[in-house]
Design an enzyme around this catalytic site. Structure first.
Site, PDB file in Angstrom:
ATOM      1  CD  GLU A 266       1.902  -3.958   0.381  1.00 18.63           C
ATOM      2  OE1 GLU A 266       0.887  -4.682   0.318  1.00 18.63           O
ATOM      3  OE2 GLU A 266       1.998  -2.887  -0.235  1.00 18.63           O
ATOM      4  N   GLY A 268       2.167 -10.048   6.015  1.00 16.87           N
ATOM      5  CA  GLY A 268       1.378 -10.003   7.249  1.00 16.87           C
ATOM      6  C   GLY A 268       1.549 -11.318   7.985  1.00 16.87           C
ATOM      7  NE  ARG A 305      -6.465 -17.388   8.773  1.00 18.06           N
ATOM      8  CZ  ARG A 305      -5.986 -18.476   8.247  1.00 18.06           C
ATOM      9  NH1 ARG A 305      -5.822 -19.549   8.971  1.00 18.06           N
ATOM     10  NH2 ARG A 305      -5.642 -18.497   6.972  1.00 18.06           N
ATOM     11  CE1 TYR A 309     -10.626 -15.771   4.161  1.00 19.05           C
ATOM     12  CE2 TYR A 309      -9.988 -16.096   6.445  1.00 19.05           C
ATOM     13  CZ  TYR A 309     -10.308 -15.253   5.402  1.00 19.05           C
ATOM     14  OH  TYR A 309     -10.287 -13.898   5.603  1.00 19.05           O
ATOM     15  CB  CYS A 335     -26.583 -19.274  18.488  1.00 18.11           C
ATOM     16  SG  CYS A 335     -26.350 -17.910  17.352  1.00 18.11           S
ATOM     17  CD  GLU A 336     -24.191 -18.531  12.391  1.00 10.92           C
ATOM     18  OE1 GLU A 336     -24.156 -18.984  11.240  1.00 10.92           O
ATOM     19  OE2 GLU A 336     -24.437 -17.351  12.658  1.00 10.92           O
TER      20      GLU A 336
HETATM   21  N1  LLP Z   1      -0.883  -6.344   1.216  1.00  8.17           N
HETATM   22  C1  LLP Z   1      -2.169  -6.221   0.844  1.00  8.17           C
HETATM   23  C2  LLP Z   1      -2.547  -5.139  -0.064  1.00  8.17           C
HETATM   24  C3  LLP Z   1      -3.127  -7.109   1.326  1.00  8.17           C
HETATM   25  O1  LLP Z   1      -4.406  -6.995   0.959  1.00  8.17           O
HETATM   26  C4  LLP Z   1      -2.737  -8.145   2.220  1.00  8.17           C
HETATM   27  C5  LLP Z   1      -3.720  -9.083   2.753  1.00  8.17           C
HETATM   28  C6  LLP Z   1      -1.377  -8.228   2.596  1.00  8.17           C
HETATM   29  C7  LLP Z   1      -0.479  -7.314   2.056  1.00  8.17           C
HETATM   30  C8  LLP Z   1      -0.866  -9.252   3.543  1.00  8.17           C
HETATM   31  O2  LLP Z   1      -1.095 -10.567   3.118  1.00  8.17           O
HETATM   32  P1  LLP Z   1      -0.445 -11.757   3.971  1.00  8.17           P
HETATM   33  O3  LLP Z   1       1.043 -11.598   3.904  1.00  8.17           O
HETATM   34  O4  LLP Z   1      -0.937 -11.629   5.372  1.00  8.17           O
HETATM   35  O5  LLP Z   1      -0.933 -13.011   3.337  1.00  8.17           O
HETATM   36  N2  LLP Z   1      -7.879 -12.928   6.393  1.00  8.17           N
HETATM   37  C9  LLP Z   1      -7.196 -13.887   5.537  1.00  8.17           C
HETATM   38  C10 LLP Z   1      -6.084 -13.253   4.751  1.00  8.17           C
HETATM   39  C11 LLP Z   1      -6.559 -12.108   3.903  1.00  8.17           C
HETATM   40  C12 LLP Z   1      -5.467 -11.174   3.533  1.00  8.17           C
HETATM   41  C13 LLP Z   1      -5.988  -9.891   2.981  1.00  8.17           C
HETATM   42  N3  LLP Z   1      -4.955  -9.043   2.470  1.00  8.17           N
HETATM   43  C14 LLP Z   1      -6.743 -15.059   6.366  1.00  8.17           C
HETATM   44  O6  LLP Z   1      -7.090 -15.160   7.541  1.00  8.17           O
HETATM   45  O7  LLP Z   1      -6.092 -15.962   5.832  1.00  8.17           O
END
Ligand code: LLP
Length: 406
Positions: A266, A268, A305, A309, A335-336
């Site tokens: 999966e 992203g 981000r 993070y 404002c912060e």
């Molecule tokens: N599958 C599940 C169940 C997940 O919770 C996530 C991400 C993915 C796949 C995809 O992960 P990826 O391939 O994108 O790393 N907002 C954070 C990342 C948090 C990801 C949450 N879950 C950032 O900006 O780095």
């Protein structure tokens, strides 16, 4: 196609900033295709399917592009499921990996015909009571593996809320037995930005012990989390090595039932991070005892981000590419404290210059907000050499849209 050929040039990004205004998210479709091809070519000849984790970027035009290149889609809310179906994905190519949701959403997902991963004993029991053997279901497990680029992105460790802890497998099996559940897949997702492919192999090993216990299993879902390089020298997950090691792991542990299991991932970030450019404009320069501040027309309301993070995004002054580099702290206008970068070397900045944040496609626009009653940015998709506006910038009416004035 090399990365160089798919990158958008500074001049082009400036022209888009001028045409559509700033702050502006720009996505390059061909970069997404290139990233997808890296995955499919590394896993060629294996029984592997990729579900794009659309939480990273859900614009419907991005979803349609992802569909057109052959990927499936993974969703983290019922609304993402509906967006994916709206974009044209058939339900059997839509996966809903839920966490902590109410059972009503699971019932709705079932009625839409999508694949469902359940992450709690409580919902698994309700699923059993309502559907029994009548609808296949996957189980999201917590493998108790610590991995990922930041604790906030780590989901598989033994203090995490995600999934059913593997040590509760007996309780899972009891429910499977009691309700004659048809378990189609076992799922784990250990975190985001995992460079070390052995983490995935460790995950497989955890699952191998469990596979023989599920007689109708067809799929192993290893989640997402491939690392992309945000700064020079960062490196990314070696997908070739991953494909090889996953293949070896399965070869060394033949499935006791003799049935070949299909492997799912999966991704992203891996698919959409690099395709994204966040184009901003410099409002103000402020020289102080502490730093040379560059304030751009954005803030953590548009790209959270760095503040959330401590993430690093490469920043380039695309308006002054030949100038002498200087040290700056790049901040926003809210404002912060909303520091994008501390003490960063950037070509000399003037008020009105365009600054571009790279690798901003994943979790950029998607995590944006209207904090300070600022408008969310516009989004542009560049495809086959043409730029298309795919989301207009908010307007003042949008800020009032759901408010009820008494
Ligand atoms: N599958 C599940 C169940 C997940 O919770 C996530 C991400 C993915 C796949 C995809 O992960 P990826 O391939 O994108 O790393 N907002 C954070 C990342 C948090 C990801 C949450 N879950 C950032 O900006 O780095």
């Amino acid at each position: 196609m090399s990365q160089q050929e798919t990158q958008l040039s500074p001049e082009y990004l400036i022209s888009l900033g001028q045409q559509f205004g700033t702050p502006l998210y720009v996505y390059h479709a061909e970069t997404i295709s290139q990233q997808y091809n890296k995955l499919t070519s590394a896993f060629r000849g294996t029984n592997t399917v990729f579900f794009y984790a659309c939480k990273a970027l859900t614009n419907v035009n991005i979803l349609r592009h992802i569909y057109s290149i052959g990927a499936n889609v993974d969703c983290s809310s019922i609304n993402e499921v509906k967006l994916a179906l709206h974009a044209g994905f058939p339900p059997q190519r839509v996966l809903y990996t839920s966490n902590g949701i109410g059972f009503d959403e699971i019932v709705e997902a079932q009625s839409l015909g999508v694949i469902i991963n359940i992450d709690s004993l409580s919902n698994l029991e309700k699923f059993g009571q309502k559907f029994g053997h009548g609808y296949p279901v996957g189980i999201r497990l917590r493998p108790n593996i610590m991995a990922g680029g930041h604790l906030k992105m780590s989901t598989g460790h033994d203090k995490s809320k995600f999934g059913i802890p593997v040590d509760q497998i007996d309780r899972v099996l009891k429910l499977v037995d009691q309700y004659n559940l048809r378990i189609g897949d076992l799922h784990i997702h250990t975190g985001s930005e995992i460079k070390d492919v052995d983490v995935f192999v460790k995950g497989i090993e955890v699952l191998f012990d469990l596979i023989p216990k599920f007689k109708e299993l067809q799929f192993i879902d290893l989640g997402g989390g491939f690392k992309v390089p945000y700064k020079e020298g960062d490196g990314e997950t070696n997908i070739q090595e991953l494909a090889q090691k996953v293949g070896e792991a399965f070869a060394n542990h033949p499935n006791p039932g003799g049935r070949p299991l299909q492997v799912w991932f999966e991704p992203g970030k891996f698919l959409v991070s690099e395709c994204g450019y966040f184009v901003t404009k410099v409002n103000v320069l402020k020289e102080t005892n502490a730093a040379n501040f560059v304030s751009v027309d954005s803030g953590f309301n548009h790209l959270i981000r760095p503040m959330f993070y401590d993430a690093y995004h490469r920043i380039e002054n695309v308006s002054n590419t030949a100038a002498t580099p200087k040290r700056y702290s790049v901040v926003g206008n809210i404002c912060e404290t909303d520091t994008f970068a501390w003490d960063r070397t950037i070509n000399e900045v003037r008020e009105g210059d365009y600054l571009v944040f790279y690798n901003a496609g994943a979790y950029g626009f998607e995590m944006s907000s209207n904090f300070n009653s600022r408008y969310k940015p516009a989004e542009v998709l560049v495809k086959a050499g043409s730029a298309h506006l795919i989301r207009r910038r908010d307007t003042f009416e949008d800020l009032l849209r759901n408010q009820i004035e008494l």
